[in-house]
Design an enzyme around this catalytic site. Structure first.
Site, short mmCIF file in Angstrom:
data_model
loop_
_atom_site.label_atom_id
_atom_site.label_comp_id
_atom_site.label_asym_id
_atom_site.label_seq_id
_atom_site.Cartn_x
_atom_site.Cartn_y
_atom_site.Cartn_z
N TRP A 99 0.85 -1.19 0.00
CA TRP A 99 0.00 0.00 0.00
C TRP A 99 0.89 1.23 0.00
CZ3 TRP A 99 -4.74 1.29 -1.10
CH2 TRP A 99 -5.19 2.57 -0.73
N LEU A 100 0.67 2.14 -0.95
CA LEU A 100 1.46 3.36 -1.07
C LEU A 100 0.58 4.57 -0.79
CD1 LEU A 100 3.36 2.54 -4.40
CD2 LEU A 100 4.19 2.24 -2.06
N ASP A 200 2.31 2.84 -20.51
CA ASP A 200 0.92 3.31 -20.37
C ASP A 200 0.90 4.45 -19.36
OD1 ASP A 200 -1.81 3.47 -20.70
OD2 ASP A 200 -2.29 1.70 -19.52
#
Length: 296
Positions: A99-100, A200
């Site tokens: 989790w960032l 992307d």
């Protein structure tokens, strides 16, 4: 995420065995799979991407791309989240990532880190453009394969497959044969060194962390002209002047780089047209007409 998949995650043979899931909070931004912030009883927070069992194919490609990008990224300025678990369970497929905290607002490290990643990979002496396996650009196909010519790689591996899919909208790739040949010649006028690119890089796939570092994720990685990443940053916006200043302070823009932005973003317009139809088809037609006039 169904309660069945929660149970799969926590089972004795699951990726989070021995942990207790206290909450699963939906995370917005994705249009293909579901994303969650998992909160565990020991205080850990994990990012989970979930989908049906056949989503494992997309998750495998993504996990490999994240590993490849991290190999060339400097973690002091650019974090590429590393897969913690990739697994196909009874009730679906799951990719677990750290989790960032994405609440940062300074993109200097993001630009700095992206340029260093491109530069470091360019120095590896990779001789070919492309990727070793078929992958995905969003939900669309991104064929693998290798070319020694940059122009040939971009046309054969990126534009032509997308153009072939657009036949249902009345766009005939066969009628673009002369244009594509001219485009190969145009791109091969430069001596391009292959770099490992995100592939992307729109604003939703990059961010700044609370500690000041940048981060990139959800890649469609391949060996290409590094300009393809920078071109896409202009397609939907979201990148600041500090990002561009930091990037070009390390890798200055090549002559006429701004003229190639539309060429490289044609790939993404084609992919969006194939995925979503609508106004993207008209944008593709207009772009093809403009580029054909320029290259004639």
């Amino acid at each position: 995420m169904s309660s069945n998949l929660w149970d799969d995650l926590m089972a004795t043979d699951g990726p989070l065995a021995g942990s207790e899931l206290t909450n699963a909070v939906p995370v917005g931004g994705g249009c293909i799979h579901q994303a969650w912030q998992l909160q565990l009883s020991d205080g850990r927070q994990i990012f989970a991407k979930t989908g049906p069992t056949d989503a494992i194919k997309l998750f495998e490609v993504e996990a490999e791309a994240l590993d490849a990008l991290a190999h060339y990224a400097d973690p002091d300025v650019l974090i590429v989240p590393q897969p913690q678990s990739l697994i196909q369970l009874r009730h679906g497929a799951v990719l677990l990532l750290p989790w960032l905290r994405l609440e940062g607002n300074n993109q200097q490290s993001l630009g700095h880190g992206l340029a260093l990643m491109h530069q470091t990979s360019m120095h590896q002496g990779h001789q070919y453009f492309g990727w070793y396996r078929d992958g995905y650009i969003g939900a669309g196909p991104q064929p693998g394969g290798w070319r020694t010519s940059w122009g040939q790689a971009f046309v054969d591996l990126r534009l032509r497959p997308q153009l072939n899919l657009l036949k249902r909208f009345g766009i005939d790739a066969a009628g673009l044969k002369d244009f594509l040949k001219a485009l190969v010649r145009h791109l091969d006028q430069r001596d391009v060194v292959p770099a490992l690119v995100h592939g992307d890089l729109w604003g939703g796939n990059a961010a700044s962390l609370v500690d000041g570092r940048g981060t990139i994720y959800d890649p469609a990685t391949w060996w290409a002209d590094p300009e393809v990443d920078m071109a896409m940053t202009h397609l939907f916006g979201g990148f600041t002047e500090s990002f561009y200043r930091a990037y070009y302070s390390i890798l200055p823009a090549a002559p006429a780089a701004e003229e190639r932005v539309e060429i490289y973003n044609l790939y993404h317009l084609l992919n969006h047209a194939n995925l979503f139809g609508g106004g993207y088809v008209n944008q593709v037609r207009a772009c093809l007409n403009r580029l054909a006039r320029k290259l004639s």
